[in-house]
Design a protein around this motif. Structure first.
Motif, short mmCIF file in Angstrom:
data_model
loop_
_atom_site.label_atom_id
_atom_site.label_comp_id
_atom_site.label_asym_id
_atom_site.label_seq_id
_atom_site.Cartn_x
_atom_site.Cartn_y
_atom_site.Cartn_z
N LEU A 27 0.83 -1.21 0.00
CA LEU A 27 0.00 0.00 0.00
C LEU A 27 0.86 1.25 0.00
O LEU A 27 0.57 2.22 -0.71
N ALA A 75 1.37 4.35 -2.91
CA ALA A 75 1.38 5.79 -2.62
C ALA A 75 2.68 6.42 -3.14
O ALA A 75 2.67 7.54 -3.66
N SER A 109 3.06 9.53 -5.81
CA SER A 109 3.83 10.75 -5.56
C SER A 109 5.02 10.86 -6.50
O SER A 109 5.41 11.97 -6.89
N VAL A 135 -5.44 14.65 -3.43
CA VAL A 135 -4.46 14.30 -4.46
C VAL A 135 -4.70 15.14 -5.72
O VAL A 135 -3.78 15.73 -6.28
N VAL A 136 -5.96 15.22 -6.14
CA VAL A 136 -6.28 15.92 -7.39
C VAL A 136 -5.96 17.42 -7.27
O VAL A 136 -5.28 18.00 -8.12
N VAL A 140 3.94 17.70 -3.39
CA VAL A 140 4.19 16.26 -3.60
C VAL A 140 4.01 15.52 -2.28
O VAL A 140 3.44 14.42 -2.23
N ILE A 189 0.43 15.08 -1.64
CA ILE A 189 -0.09 13.98 -2.47
C ILE A 189 0.29 12.63 -1.85
O ILE A 189 -0.53 11.72 -1.76
N PHE A 190 1.54 12.53 -1.40
CA PHE A 190 2.00 11.27 -0.80
C PHE A 190 1.20 10.96 0.47
O PHE A 190 0.76 9.82 0.68
N SER A 210 -2.29 9.91 -0.39
CA SER A 210 -2.28 8.57 -0.99
C SER A 210 -2.08 7.50 0.08
O SER A 210 -2.75 6.46 0.06
N VAL A 211 -1.15 7.77 1.00
CA VAL A 211 -0.89 6.79 2.07
C VAL A 211 -2.15 6.59 2.90
O VAL A 211 -2.55 5.46 3.19
N LEU A 239 -4.87 4.80 0.77
CA LEU A 239 -4.58 3.39 0.54
C LEU A 239 -4.67 2.58 1.83
O LEU A 239 -4.98 1.39 1.80
N GLY A 266 -6.93 -0.53 2.20
CA GLY A 266 -6.45 -1.79 2.75
C GLY A 266 -7.35 -2.32 3.85
O GLY A 266 -7.59 -3.52 3.96
N ALA A 304 -6.85 -6.22 3.08
CA ALA A 304 -5.46 -6.49 2.70
C ALA A 304 -4.51 -6.23 3.87
O ALA A 304 -3.42 -6.79 3.91
N LEU A 330 -2.43 -2.10 11.51
CA LEU A 330 -1.49 -1.59 10.52
C LEU A 330 -2.15 -0.50 9.68
O LEU A 330 -1.55 0.54 9.38
N ALA A 339 -2.39 2.67 11.71
CA ALA A 339 -1.06 3.27 11.88
C ALA A 339 -0.62 3.93 10.58
O ALA A 339 -0.05 5.04 10.59
N GLN A 340 -0.89 3.27 9.46
CA GLN A 340 -0.49 3.84 8.16
C GLN A 340 -1.30 5.11 7.88
O GLN A 340 -0.78 6.09 7.34
N PHE A 354 0.23 7.81 9.78
CA PHE A 354 1.50 8.17 9.11
C PHE A 354 1.23 9.13 7.95
O PHE A 354 1.92 10.14 7.79
N MET A 411 0.40 12.52 9.24
CA MET A 411 1.61 13.21 9.71
C MET A 411 2.37 13.84 8.55
O MET A 411 2.81 14.99 8.61
#
Lengths: 148, 128
Positions: free
Chosen positions: A34, A38, A42, B23-24, B66, B69-70, B73-74, B77, B81, B86, B91, B94-95, B98, B101
């Protein structure tokens, strides 16, 4: 305890947590990665930043949004390319598993940008058509050459 | 203390929408920064337009987007998940944190970028 020490401690804890998550993801690559996906997104977006280094003049303001939306399509294709590349790029020095997704996204966006250029597209099209013509000519020569 | 076996607090498909929007929107602003040099404020005392310092400022502002965006996305996703099963809910959560943050760290730079643009806009309006 001063505020700066608290911020430093919080940053340290957050960094450790992030490292633990990254390590957990990296060791479970059999699960769809995952964080890697991401990173691919990026990476694909970061490819736009190469324009900052370009010495060319600013583009006209009129088509900015249209070009931005067009860039979104490149972003999606580039991210899919990065996700498809998986950890293949980790063979490069100093590129980790997650970094591989990032580099893949970067490359994907670059490939789409190159294909969007009319001059490059024409050159590729001419090359492919030329190859097909030569192959057809060689095939026709091989077929008719034996009879004559 | 969250009891074991409890569902992820972010286990909601609608939360994917703001992540996708972030993101967009961040990408659209990023493409404007990359195209137009006036999208980042120039400090008169630190060089002219397209000077190395101004390019560096544009690069830093672009990297902040950027990062946004990251982060989005994190987070998105992680939710995905959790929804698909998944990843475990621990997890996944926590993600998600993250990702938040990273978004906040990027926001610290984006704040200055937006403040600069507002300042320039206010000066333009006053000069009319």
């Amino acid at each position: 305890m001063t505020a700066s020490v608290k911020i430093a401690e919080a940053t340290l804890i957050a960094t450790q947590a992030a490292g633990a998550i990254l390590a957990a993801q990296a060791t479970h690559l059999e699960v769809p990665s995952l964080i890697g996906a991401a990173a691919a997104i990026s990476g694909s977006a970061a490819a736009v930043l190469f324009r900052v280094a370009s010495p060319a003049e600013d583009r006209p303001v009129e088509g900015t949004w249209r070009r931005g939306v067009s860039g979104l399509c490149s972003l999606i294709v580039g991210a899919l390319f990065g996700f498809w590349m998986d950890d293949t790029m980790a063979l490069l020095p100093m590129v980790s598993g997650v970094g591989s997704f990032f580099v893949g996204g970067l490359m994907g966006f670059g490939i789409v940008a190159v294909l969007q250029s009319a001059k490059t597209r024409d050159a590729i099209q001419n090359g492919v058509v030329g190859l097909v013509r030569r192959a057809l000519a060689a095939f026709a020569g091989a077929v008719t050459g034996g009879d004559e | 203390m969250i009891p074991l076996g409890m569902k992820n607090a972010h286990h909601d498909v609608w939360l994917l929408l703001p992540c996708a929007m972030q993101v967009v929107c961040a990408f659209l602003i990023l493409s404007i920064i990359a195209e137009q040099r006036s999208a980042v404020v120039r400090l008169a005392c630190l060089g002219r337009w397209a000077s190395p310092f101004h390019r560096l400022c544009r690069l830093v502002a672009g990297l902040a987007y950027v990062g946004a965006i990251f982060g989005a996305s994190v987070s998105g996703l992680a939710i995905l998940g959790s929804l698909t099963g998944a990843a475990s809910w621990e997890l996944s959560q926590a993600q998600n944190d993250f990702g938040v943050m990273i978004s906040r760290n990027a926001g610290a730079i984006i704040l200055f970028h937006v403040a600069g643009l507002v300042w320039v806009h206010a000066r333009c309006v006053r000069s009319r």
